[in-house]
Design a protein around this motif. Structure first.
Motif, short mmCIF file in Angstrom:
data_model
loop_
_atom_site.label_atom_id
_atom_site.label_comp_id
_atom_site.label_asym_id
_atom_site.label_seq_id
_atom_site.Cartn_x
_atom_site.Cartn_y
_atom_site.Cartn_z
N VAL A 1 0.84 -1.20 0.00
CA VAL A 1 0.00 0.00 0.00
C VAL A 1 0.88 1.25 0.00
O VAL A 1 0.59 2.24 -0.69
CB VAL A 1 -0.98 -0.03 1.20
CG1 VAL A 1 -1.75 1.28 1.31
CG2 VAL A 1 -1.95 -1.20 1.07
N THR A 2 1.99 1.21 0.75
CA THR A 2 2.93 2.35 0.76
C THR A 2 3.44 2.62 -0.66
O THR A 2 3.52 3.76 -1.10
CB THR A 2 4.12 2.04 1.70
OG1 THR A 2 3.60 1.74 2.98
CG2 THR A 2 5.08 3.22 1.79
N TYR A 3 3.79 1.55 -1.37
CA TYR A 3 4.25 1.69 -2.75
C TYR A 3 3.18 2.41 -3.58
O TYR A 3 3.49 3.33 -4.35
CB TYR A 3 4.56 0.32 -3.35
CG TYR A 3 4.62 0.32 -4.87
CD1 TYR A 3 5.78 0.74 -5.53
CD2 TYR A 3 3.52 -0.05 -5.64
CE1 TYR A 3 5.82 0.77 -6.92
CE2 TYR A 3 3.57 -0.02 -7.02
CZ TYR A 3 4.70 0.39 -7.66
OH TYR A 3 4.75 0.43 -9.02
N MET A 4 1.92 1.98 -3.42
CA MET A 4 0.87 2.56 -4.23
C MET A 4 0.65 4.04 -3.89
O MET A 4 0.32 4.84 -4.77
CB MET A 4 -0.41 1.74 -4.02
CG MET A 4 -1.31 1.64 -5.21
SD MET A 4 -0.50 1.56 -6.81
CE MET A 4 -1.15 0.06 -7.45
N VAL A 5 0.83 4.40 -2.62
CA VAL A 5 0.68 5.81 -2.22
C VAL A 5 1.79 6.64 -2.88
O VAL A 5 1.52 7.70 -3.46
CB VAL A 5 0.74 5.94 -0.67
CG1 VAL A 5 0.86 7.40 -0.26
CG2 VAL A 5 -0.49 5.30 -0.05
N PHE A 6 3.03 6.15 -2.84
CA PHE A 6 4.14 6.87 -3.48
C PHE A 6 3.91 6.96 -4.99
O PHE A 6 4.23 7.96 -5.63
CB PHE A 6 5.47 6.19 -3.17
CG PHE A 6 6.08 6.67 -1.89
CD1 PHE A 6 7.09 7.62 -1.89
CD2 PHE A 6 5.62 6.18 -0.67
CE1 PHE A 6 7.64 8.08 -0.70
CE2 PHE A 6 6.16 6.62 0.52
CZ PHE A 6 7.18 7.58 0.51
N ARG A 7 3.37 5.86 -5.56
CA ARG A 7 3.10 5.85 -7.00
C ARG A 7 2.07 6.91 -7.36
O ARG A 7 2.20 7.59 -8.37
CB ARG A 7 2.60 4.46 -7.41
CG ARG A 7 2.56 4.28 -8.89
CD ARG A 7 1.87 3.01 -9.32
NE ARG A 7 1.96 2.86 -10.75
CZ ARG A 7 1.24 3.56 -11.61
NH1 ARG A 7 0.34 4.42 -11.18
NH2 ARG A 7 1.39 3.39 -12.92
N ALA A 8 1.03 7.03 -6.51
CA ALA A 8 -0.04 8.00 -6.77
C ALA A 8 0.51 9.43 -6.76
O ALA A 8 0.00 10.30 -7.45
CB ALA A 8 -1.15 7.83 -5.74
N MET A 9 1.58 9.66 -5.95
CA MET A 9 2.14 11.02 -5.84
C MET A 9 2.93 11.41 -7.09
O MET A 9 3.09 12.59 -7.36
CB MET A 9 3.00 11.12 -4.58
CG MET A 9 2.14 11.11 -3.31
SD MET A 9 3.02 11.58 -1.83
CE MET A 9 4.13 10.23 -1.62
N SER A 10 3.48 10.43 -7.83
CA SER A 10 4.16 10.77 -9.09
C SER A 10 3.92 9.64 -10.10
O SER A 10 4.86 8.92 -10.49
CB SER A 10 5.65 11.02 -8.87
OG SER A 10 6.23 9.96 -8.15
#
Lengths: 196, 98
Positions: free
Chosen positions: A41-50
């Motif tokens: 989920v952390t990966y997906m949050v960072f992905r959503a930011m860029s």
């Protein structure tokens, strides 16, 4: 009431509910799934930011290598599951061969992953890049689990070799751990290779 | 470990092979849903990503139920694994679509 001329076949008794492996192994597996889940989920949050940068980096990965590795690991899980059934039948030699085949698939997976890492690093993709930072950490931690899984399978093979020390639960537990490694890879494959 | 029963063992073996075939087919299908490097789009369509996420969830559940034998496990373990799957894939899909 039964209609005249018809016969009712006795229904086979329902299968008894039982915990595969033992409770300690499940505490470990559920704990691992929880922590990996948080990282996914952390990966997906960072992905959503860029999203644009992550998508551009993801396009450098070869999906066919990911597909090959997935099929290799799924096949290893097939061998592992068949090994448990062989143990229940008392077919110790077949179980041992199936566990060897499972481990061989694990080694093949690691070799393909090493080739992929080498290709990406030689292209200049390192851990300092946003997406590739996650890629190397996620696949690296997964590889550590895979190595541990091969070791645990080795313990199970050793158990099966000795007629006096054969404990079917050891095989069941080591195979459970192996399936968890497979399960985690299925999520990693979707996250890194497919959802781009 | 419970006593072996030929009928149940045969049934389990069929289930394991069927699960492997379905998992492999789902992997190949997901690969064809994902465009290659030649596509100019920067991201997949939302519908395709949703389909890939659903395939991922189904694959995970097959591994848990058939390979890890959770389908015969007590209710608490079936609920825990299903809960993990539902929360994880919902969070991943929402994170992607944001």
């Amino acid at each position: 009431m039964t209609a005249p001329g018809t016969t009712t076949r006795p229904r086979p008794p329902a299968r008894e509910r039982r915990l595969p492996g033992d409770a300690d192994m499940w505490v470990m597996i559920l704990g691992d799934l929880f922590f990996f889940g948080c990282y996914f989920v952390t990966y997906m949050v960072f992905r959503a930011m860029s999203a644009g940068r992550f998508t551009a980096s993801q396009r450098h990965l070869d999906i066919d290598i990911g597909v090959t590795n997935t099929v290799v690991l799924l096949t290893s899980s097939l061998f592992a599951a068949l090994a448990v059934l062989a143990v229940r039948e008392g077919a110790w030699r077949r179980a041992r061969r199936l566990l060897w085949a499972t481990g061989a698939c694990g080694v093949l997976f690691a070799l393909i992953k090493a080739y992929e890492w080498h290709t990406e690093i030689s292209r200049g993709h390192t851990i300092h890049d946003g997406f590739f930072g996650f890629y190397f950490v996620l696949t690296g931690v997964h590889l550590v689990h895979l190595a541990l899984g091969v070791l645990v399978l080795g313990v199970a093979v050793r158990e099966l070799r000795s007629p006096r020390g054969r404990r079917p639960t050891i095989v069941e537990q080591s195979v459970l751990f192996w399936h968890m490694v497979d399960l985690l890879w299925v999520v990693i494959f979707a996250l890194l290779y497919l959802m781009r | 470990m419970s006593a072996p029963d030929d009928r149940l063992l045969r049934k389990d073996r069929r289930a394991v092979f069927a699960a492997w075939a379905a998992l492999t087919a789902a992997t190949v299908l997901a690969r064809f849903l994902t465009p290659g490097e030649s596509r100019s789009a920067t991201a997949l369509g939302d519908g395709l990503v949703a389909a890939i996420a659903v395939l991922g969830l189904v694959k995970c559940r097959l591994i848990i139920r058939c390979f890890m034998e959770v389908r015969h496990a007590p209710r608490w373990l079936r609920a825990a694994t299903d809960g993990w799957l539902a929360v994880l894939w919902a969070a991943l899909l929402v994170g992607y679509l944001l």
